[in-house]
Design an enzyme around this catalytic site. Structure first.
Site, PDB file in Angstrom:
ATOM      1  N   ARG A 155       0.847  -1.205   0.000  1.00 25.88           N
ATOM      2  CA  ARG A 155       0.000   0.000   0.000  1.00 25.88           C
ATOM      3  C   ARG A 155       0.876   1.247   0.000  1.00 25.88           C
ATOM      4  NH1 ARG A 155      -2.299  -3.826   3.402  1.00 25.88           N
ATOM      5  NH2 ARG A 155      -4.449  -4.439   2.903  1.00 25.88           N
ATOM      6  N   PRO A 157      -2.125   4.650   0.591  1.00 22.03           N
ATOM      7  CA  PRO A 157      -2.044   4.086   1.935  1.00 22.03           C
ATOM      8  C   PRO A 157      -2.975   4.860   2.874  1.00 22.03           C
ATOM      9  CG  PRO A 157      -0.066   5.368   1.414  1.00 22.03           C
ATOM     10  CD  PRO A 157      -0.878   5.330   0.174  1.00 22.03           C
ATOM     11  N   ASP A 202      -9.488  -5.375   8.254  1.00 25.54           N
ATOM     12  CA  ASP A 202      -8.516  -6.290   8.882  1.00 25.54           C
ATOM     13  C   ASP A 202      -9.151  -6.936  10.121  1.00 25.54           C
ATOM     14  OD1 ASP A 202      -5.673  -4.804   7.688  1.00 25.54           O
ATOM     15  OD2 ASP A 202      -7.504  -3.640   7.877  1.00 25.54           O
ATOM     16  N   ARG A 248     -11.414  -9.598   8.972  1.00 25.72           N
ATOM     17  CA  ARG A 248     -10.669 -10.793   8.522  1.00 25.72           C
ATOM     18  C   ARG A 248     -10.206 -11.611   9.731  1.00 25.72           C
ATOM     19  NH1 ARG A 248      -7.626  -7.043   4.035  1.00 25.72           N
ATOM     20  NH2 ARG A 248      -9.146  -7.365   2.381  1.00 25.72           N
ATOM     21  N   HIS A 305      -3.455   0.455   8.533  1.00 26.90           N
ATOM     22  CA  HIS A 305      -4.108  -0.447   7.580  1.00 26.90           C
ATOM     23  C   HIS A 305      -3.008  -0.784   6.566  1.00 26.90           C
ATOM     24  CE1 HIS A 305      -6.792  -2.319   4.782  1.00 26.90           C
ATOM     25  NE2 HIS A 305      -6.561  -1.418   3.853  1.00 26.90           N
TER      26      HIS A 305
END
Ligand code: NAD
Length: 309
Positions: free
Chosen positions: A86, A121, A148, A151, A175
């Site tokens: 990112r 990013p 995230d 996940r 992130h």
């Protein structure tokens, strides 16, 4: 409510679909520097609205037409190609945010608008968007580690055989590759993870935990390898964030906003309370010494990249 989406590529389109399916907006306007793409997306989504909610969806060719939007979602910019991080997108996407934010600010009501940033990013783009917009930090919100955290929760759910709805689990910090898996704050139905594992006779050794961390941090890379980009997860995350904002839910989500001032200011994800004013409270999660150190390192990565701009 009117919502504007700037950037209607893979992510912007998925976000538009997800927003449409919430039924929270009466009007969605789509802007992309590629006008043909925006018009095609509006046409396609317009057809979909016949099967869901009666929402006015249109492509707009000037920023004047975003006037009246209460929420502006920024999904424009370069995405990662296989193998790219990112942070490799830093300068390209800083140019995109620097192009978009002043034009947005000329056309919206700065007293009320909330800007949701998705461009990577992510944390650095939140800092840049907040600086350029001069909006209070609590109204420039990046989806941060919402995805995230989701996940992490899904992997834990499969590992433990427990519904995601009974799991509280956060990923904090950037992130990105320095994200922090907040193991010490995980609870299953209010029971600390280690205690739950004892009661359920489940073993979760360090090796398994490291594998889980790797899977959480590498999820986007794997998806990009397989389908070129990621879009469905982030679409659902934005819809979830919108529910929390529009319904003034005061729900805790790991979003990214700027904390601190001057050289100490940094945007990263922490558990934050979300309502119709944006972020209304910043919380500190329970962390071990190692997790706190990782979080400090993550903040440094973000701040260092911001200082490169
Ligand atoms: P994409 O290439 O499919 O679409 C990007 C769109 O942005 C294009 O349609 C392009 O024309 C438009 N655009 C570029 N510069 C613009 C400008 N100055 N003004 C208006 N429109 C402009 O890319 P994508 O896959 O949709 O990804 C978009 C961004 O979202 C990337 O930065 C990606 O890394 C990020 N992303 C974030 C998350 C997250 O969790 N936050 C998840 C997935 C992707």
């Amino acid at each position: 409510m009117k919502i504007a989406i700037i950037g209607v590529g893979s992510v912007g389109s998925a976000v538009a679909t997800a927003v449409q399916n919430t039924g929270l907006a009466q009007e969605i306007v789509l802007f992309d520097r590629d006008g043909i793409r925006a018009r095609a997306a509006a046409e396609d989504l317009g057809h979909a609205s016949a099967f869901s909610f009666d929402i006015k969806i249109s492509a707009v060719s000037t920023y004047r037409s975003i006037r009246g939007s209460e929420i502006v979602i920024i999904a424009a910019g370069a995405n990662q190609k296989p193998g790219e991080t990112r942070n490799d997108l830093l300068h390209r996407n800083a140019d995109v945010i620097s192009d978009i934010i002043p034009k947005v600010m000329e056309n919206i009501d700065a007293k009320n608008v909330k800007i949701i940033v998705l461009t990577n990013p992510l944390d650095v783009m939140v800092m840049l968007a907040q600086k350029l917009s001069r909006l209070p930090a609590n109204r420039v919100i990046g989806t941060g580690t919402m995805l995230d955290s989701a996940r992490f929760k899904i992997i834990l759910s499969r590992q433990l055989g427990i519904s995601t709805r009974s799991i509280t689990s956060y990923v904090l910090g950037e992130h990105g590759d320095s994200s922090v898996i907040n193991w010490s704050a995980v609870n299953i139905g209010g029971i600390a993870l280690d205690d739950f594992c004892k009661q359920a006779k489940i073993s979760l050794p360090q090796t398994t935990r490291k594998t889980i961390e790797h899977r959480v941090r590498n999820a986007a890379y794997e998806i990009i390898k397989g389908r070129g980009a990621t879009w469905d997860g982030i679409g659902a995350a934005v819809a979830d964030l919108l529910y929390a904002i529009v319904n003034d839910e005061k729900r805790i989500l790991t979003v990214s906003t700027v904390d601190g001032i001057g050289k100490n200011a940094v945007a990263m994800s922490l558990p934050r309370v979300i309502g119709n004013k944006g972020v209304i409270m910043n919380l500190r999660s329970k962390t071990t010494v190692d997790e706190s150190n990782e979080l400090r390192k993550s903040a440094k990565v973000i701040r260092k990249n911001f200082d490169l701009l």
